[in-house]
Write a protein that holds these residues in place. Structure first.
Motif, PDB file in Angstrom:
ATOM      1  N   VAL A  83     -22.551 -10.956 -22.490  1.00  0.00           N
ATOM      2  CA  VAL A  83     -22.998  -9.689 -21.901  1.00  0.00           C
ATOM      3  C   VAL A  83     -22.993  -9.779 -20.375  1.00  0.00           C
ATOM      4  O   VAL A  83     -22.483  -8.892 -19.688  1.00  0.00           O
ATOM      5  CB  VAL A  83     -24.404  -9.319 -22.432  1.00  0.00           C
ATOM      6  N   LEU A  84     -23.532 -10.874 -19.834  1.00  0.00           N
ATOM      7  CA  LEU A  84     -23.567 -11.014 -18.385  1.00  0.00           C
ATOM      8  C   LEU A  84     -22.146 -11.086 -17.821  1.00  0.00           C
ATOM      9  O   LEU A  84     -21.842 -10.506 -16.772  1.00  0.00           O
ATOM     10  CB  LEU A  84     -24.363 -12.258 -17.985  1.00  0.00           C
ATOM     11  N   TYR A  85     -21.270 -11.805 -18.540  1.00  0.00           N
ATOM     12  CA  TYR A  85     -19.878 -11.895 -18.086  1.00  0.00           C
ATOM     13  C   TYR A  85     -19.230 -10.514 -18.043  1.00  0.00           C
ATOM     14  O   TYR A  85     -18.615 -10.129 -17.051  1.00  0.00           O
ATOM     15  CB  TYR A  85     -19.087 -12.825 -19.012  1.00  0.00           C
ATOM     16  N   LEU A  86     -19.405  -9.758 -19.128  1.00  0.00           N
ATOM     17  CA  LEU A  86     -18.724  -8.466 -19.201  1.00  0.00           C
ATOM     18  C   LEU A  86     -19.324  -7.464 -18.211  1.00  0.00           C
ATOM     19  O   LEU A  86     -18.629  -6.565 -17.737  1.00  0.00           O
ATOM     20  CB  LEU A  86     -18.799  -7.917 -20.630  1.00  0.00           C
ATOM     21  N   LEU A  87     -20.605  -7.609 -17.875  1.00  0.00           N
ATOM     22  CA  LEU A  87     -21.214  -6.687 -16.915  1.00  0.00           C
ATOM     23  C   LEU A  87     -20.907  -7.078 -15.475  1.00  0.00           C
ATOM     24  O   LEU A  87     -20.746  -6.217 -14.613  1.00  0.00           O
ATOM     25  CB  LEU A  87     -22.735  -6.654 -17.090  1.00  0.00           C
ATOM     26  N   LEU A  88     -20.843  -8.370 -15.193  1.00  0.00           N
ATOM     27  CA  LEU A  88     -20.843  -8.804 -13.791  1.00  0.00           C
ATOM     28  C   LEU A  88     -19.505  -9.313 -13.286  1.00  0.00           C
ATOM     29  O   LEU A  88     -19.262  -9.295 -12.085  1.00  0.00           O
ATOM     30  CB  LEU A  88     -21.887  -9.911 -13.598  1.00  0.00           C
ATOM     31  N   ALA A  89     -18.631  -9.805 -14.160  1.00  0.00           N
ATOM     32  CA  ALA A  89     -17.399 -10.425 -13.677  1.00  0.00           C
ATOM     33  C   ALA A  89     -16.324  -9.374 -13.465  1.00  0.00           C
ATOM     34  O   ALA A  89     -15.247  -9.450 -14.019  1.00  0.00           O
ATOM     35  CB  ALA A  89     -16.928 -11.489 -14.666  1.00  0.00           C
ATOM     36  N   GLN A  90     -16.655  -8.348 -12.732  1.00  0.00           N
ATOM     37  CA  GLN A  90     -15.661  -7.312 -12.482  1.00  0.00           C
ATOM     38  C   GLN A  90     -15.815  -6.835 -11.052  1.00  0.00           C
ATOM     39  O   GLN A  90     -16.538  -7.417 -10.279  1.00  0.00           O
ATOM     40  CB  GLN A  90     -15.837  -6.174 -13.473  1.00  0.00           C
ATOM     41  N   GLU A  91     -15.123  -5.766 -10.746  1.00  0.00           N
ATOM     42  CA  GLU A  91     -15.105  -5.296  -9.357  1.00  0.00           C
ATOM     43  C   GLU A  91     -16.507  -5.068  -8.810  1.00  0.00           C
ATOM     44  O   GLU A  91     -17.298  -4.356  -9.390  1.00  0.00           O
ATOM     45  CB  GLU A  91     -14.337  -3.970  -9.282  1.00  0.00           C
ATOM     46  N   ARG A  92     -16.762  -5.676  -7.683  1.00  0.00           N
ATOM     47  CA  ARG A  92     -18.040  -5.484  -7.032  1.00  0.00           C
ATOM     48  C   ARG A  92     -18.197  -4.035  -6.583  1.00  0.00           C
ATOM     49  O   ARG A  92     -19.274  -3.475  -6.611  1.00  0.00           O
ATOM     50  CB  ARG A  92     -18.123  -6.383  -5.808  1.00  0.00           C
ATOM     51  N   GLU A  93     -17.082  -3.440  -6.167  1.00  0.00           N
ATOM     52  CA  GLU A  93     -17.145  -2.085  -5.608  1.00  0.00           C
ATOM     53  C   GLU A  93     -17.711  -1.096  -6.620  1.00  0.00           C
ATOM     54  O   GLU A  93     -18.488  -0.220  -6.275  1.00  0.00           O
ATOM     55  CB  GLU A  93     -15.746  -1.625  -5.180  1.00  0.00           C
ATOM     56  N   THR A  94     -17.319  -1.253  -7.878  1.00  0.00           N
ATOM     57  CA  THR A  94     -17.772  -0.288  -8.872  1.00  0.00           C
ATOM     58  C   THR A  94     -19.260  -0.434  -9.155  1.00  0.00           C
ATOM     59  O   THR A  94     -19.853   0.415  -9.769  1.00  0.00           O
ATOM     60  CB  THR A  94     -17.024  -0.480 -10.203  1.00  0.00           C
ATOM     61  N   LEU A  95     -19.835  -1.534  -8.692  1.00  0.00           N
ATOM     62  CA  LEU A  95     -21.261  -1.725  -8.940  1.00  0.00           C
ATOM     63  C   LEU A  95     -22.109  -1.132  -7.826  1.00  0.00           C
ATOM     64  O   LEU A  95     -23.322  -1.139  -7.901  1.00  0.00           O
ATOM     65  CB  LEU A  95     -21.569  -3.219  -9.056  1.00  0.00           C
ATOM     66  N   ALA A  96     -21.461  -0.660  -6.773  1.00  0.00           N
ATOM     67  CA  ALA A  96     -22.227  -0.209  -5.612  1.00  0.00           C
ATOM     68  C   ALA A  96     -22.994   1.068  -5.929  1.00  0.00           C
ATOM     69  O   ALA A  96     -22.669   1.768  -6.845  1.00  0.00           O
ATOM     70  CB  ALA A  96     -21.303   0.027  -4.430  1.00  0.00           C
TER      71      ALA A  96
END
Lengths: 328, 205
Positions: free
Chosen positions: A315-328
């Motif tokens: 779950v943490l991998y799928l939530l966090l290991a992606q584009e930082r920009e989309t998390l802004a």
């Protein structure tokens, strides 16, 4: 996937994707060096407003195995006891640079509020809110069931499979159980047939609308349905009140509850040979599950704990290991 | 949370893409017989360099390095009697070691499956389809570091298209393919895509 708030957020494809990722994570946990560099430099905050042993330790282990930094926050001994609000607490943590918040809260809906209020820009993972949802527990239960009941020699983890056609009985205190709610949704999404077994006093209002059947008779369910997996729920006496004799407004005495709804050796023998016994923990031995059932080879309760780490890593991998920009 | 195959290299406009489609555009540079000949040659080069197949481990990097490693192992077994190809070939998923995870949608994780004897004190040959920036191989070296301590690590690729971003080179190359950054190299294999072919698509043409 930005947040994981409810088992209902997961469609069949996404749920299988999480379980498959968990299978790969579990494989890495058999190595000598268990740590992966995947989330190096990310910070995960465990924000726990309610007591927890295994969920908090499980999330902490999962984050650390992925090299994320972990900040543990327990409401006891923090400024929450001085009256700080959820919003201020969360924004303080955000200011310290958290990338994900894992939250457990006694109020149903607190994680949803945190995720959608605009207070913080982090990913939010629900680690149990009130009597609402506990999605990672449902995922680890589904993972455990899938591994045991659909795994083959060539594919021991059942990668790619759903749970179509499997019968799962969820027994006990459904009323207070977020685990039951999340499991009903997720197991149904994955194609399993779920039966809730509970005294009428512990069936929540509106449960007849859930995608499952409901029974008040454990022996009848065991005999007629021959469930492939049986999940015993903890009787949450801290949420029931009651007096010193153990009587509560929900059942007359612990002994009577055990006789009607406890998993003992007789009921264990009624299960089909391949059936497995699950319990989300912590167990009330002698109340909802006998020591013999809890320690039998069919019980996969400790394996659930181990799988919990792999599922939470996924779950943490799928939530966090992606584009930082989309998390802004 | 969508995820594509674990792509062998990093820079978006120039990665080999699996599946069918785009059949008309571009030029085929390697067909089935050329790929077969290249792999046979690489197999012999591996044996020559390492003086036999003792202590060899072939680790394919998913998705398309894996079938290439299995084919190489089968060819080694043809030349070296008594060699069990399934005991030589394995897979090494490098997704969780990549330095570009945050630049892409989440990738599906592949399986890491080492031969039973492990990799300690053995010669590991990494096998991948395209060598491009070198970042996949860097991630693979990091992953190997966590799994054991090989005596030596070598690299075999089907296509070397240049444009390295790290000081990494291949020991065995099927074909050197000078490309521009605007072009896409598409490797397709029977095991994953139903056909053996290497094409160059796009670019100034």
């Amino acid at each position: 996937m930005r947040h994981l708030l409810s088992a209902a957020d997961l469609d069949r494809t996404t749920a299988i994707e999480v379980l498959d990722a968990a299978a790969q994570m579990a494989a890495t946990q058999a190595r000598e060096i268990k740590k992966l560099p995947t989330l190096r430099g990310r910070t995960v905050v465990n924000l726990f407003f309610e007591d927890s042993t295994r969920t908090r330790i499980s999330f902490e282990t999962a984050a650390k195995r992925l090299s994320a930094d972990v900040i543990n926050f327990a409401a006891k001994g923090s400024s929450v006891s001085k009256g700080e609000s959820l919003k201020d607490t969360a924004q303080t943590l955000q200011a310290m640079g958290a990338d994900a918040v894992v939250i457990r809260h006694p109020a149903s809906g607190a994680p949803h509020r945190l995720a959608h209020s605009g207070w913080v820009g982090t990913s939010v993972v629900n680690a149990g809110d009130g009597t609402h949802q506990h999605p990672t527990q449902a995922l680890l239960d589904a993972y455990t069931i899938r591994r045991h009941l659909t795994g083959t020699t060539a594919n021991p983890d059942g990668v790619g499979n759903d749970l179509a056609g499997l019968r799962v009985a969820i027994v006990g205190d459904v009323l207070h159980s977020r685990v039951a709610r999340s499991n009903v949704q997720l197991l149904h999404t994955l194609g399993a047939e779920v039966t809730l077994v509970s005294p009428p006093t512990l069936v929540p209002v509106g449960a007849e609308a859930w995608p499952c059947s409901i029974s008040y008779h454990l022996d009848a369910v065991l005999a007629d349905q021959q469930p492939d997996a049986i999940m015993m729920l903890r009787v949450q006496r801290e949420r029931m009140g009651g007096d010193r004799t153990g009587a509560t407004g929900f059942f007359p005495s612990p002994l009577e509850y055990t006789r009607s709804f406890g998993l003992d050796s007789r009921r264990l023998r009624m299960l089909p040979d391949h059936a497995i016994v699950l319990h989300p923990g912590p167990m009330n031995r002698g109340l909802e599950i006998s020591a013999e059932a809890a320690d039998s080879p069919r019980a996969v309760i400790l394996e659930q704990v181990a799988n919990g780490v792999a599922v939470r890593m996924a779950v943490l991998y799928l939530l966090l290991a992606q584009e930082r920009e989309t998390l802004a | 949370m969508s995820s594509g195959p674990a792509l062998p290299d990093a820079v978006p406009p120039a990665e080999p893409v699996g599946g069918s489609g785009g059949e008309a555009a571009g030029a085929e540079v390697l067909g089935q017989p050329e790929i077969a000949r290249a792999l046979t040659r690489i197999a012999h080069e591996v044996l020559e360099r390492n003086k036999g197949a003792a202590d060899l481990v072939l680790l394919g990097i998913p998705t398309r390095g894996l079938p290439l490693a299995q084919r190489l192992a089968a060819r080694l077994a043809e030349v070296e009697p008594g060699l069990d190809p399934t005991a030589v070939a394995g897979s090494l998923d490098v997704t969780m070691y990549r330095d570009d995870l945050h630049k892409h949608p989440t990738r599906a994780l592949g399986a890491t499956d080492l031969p039973a004897a492990g990799i300690d004190d053995r010669v590991v040959v990494l096998v991948d389809d395209v060598l491009f920036s070198g970042r996949t191989i860097r991630a693979a070296l990091d992953a190997l570091n966590d799994l054991g301590r090989p005596r030596a690590v070598q690299l075999a690729v089907l296509v070397d298209r240049g444009h390295r971003e790290l000081p990494i080179r291949a020991d065995y190359v099927g074909k050197n393919l000078p490309t521009s950054l605007a072009e896409k190299v598409r490797v397709r294999l029977v095991e994953t895509d139903g056909v053996d072919s290497v094409r160059i698509d796009g670019g100034a043409r």
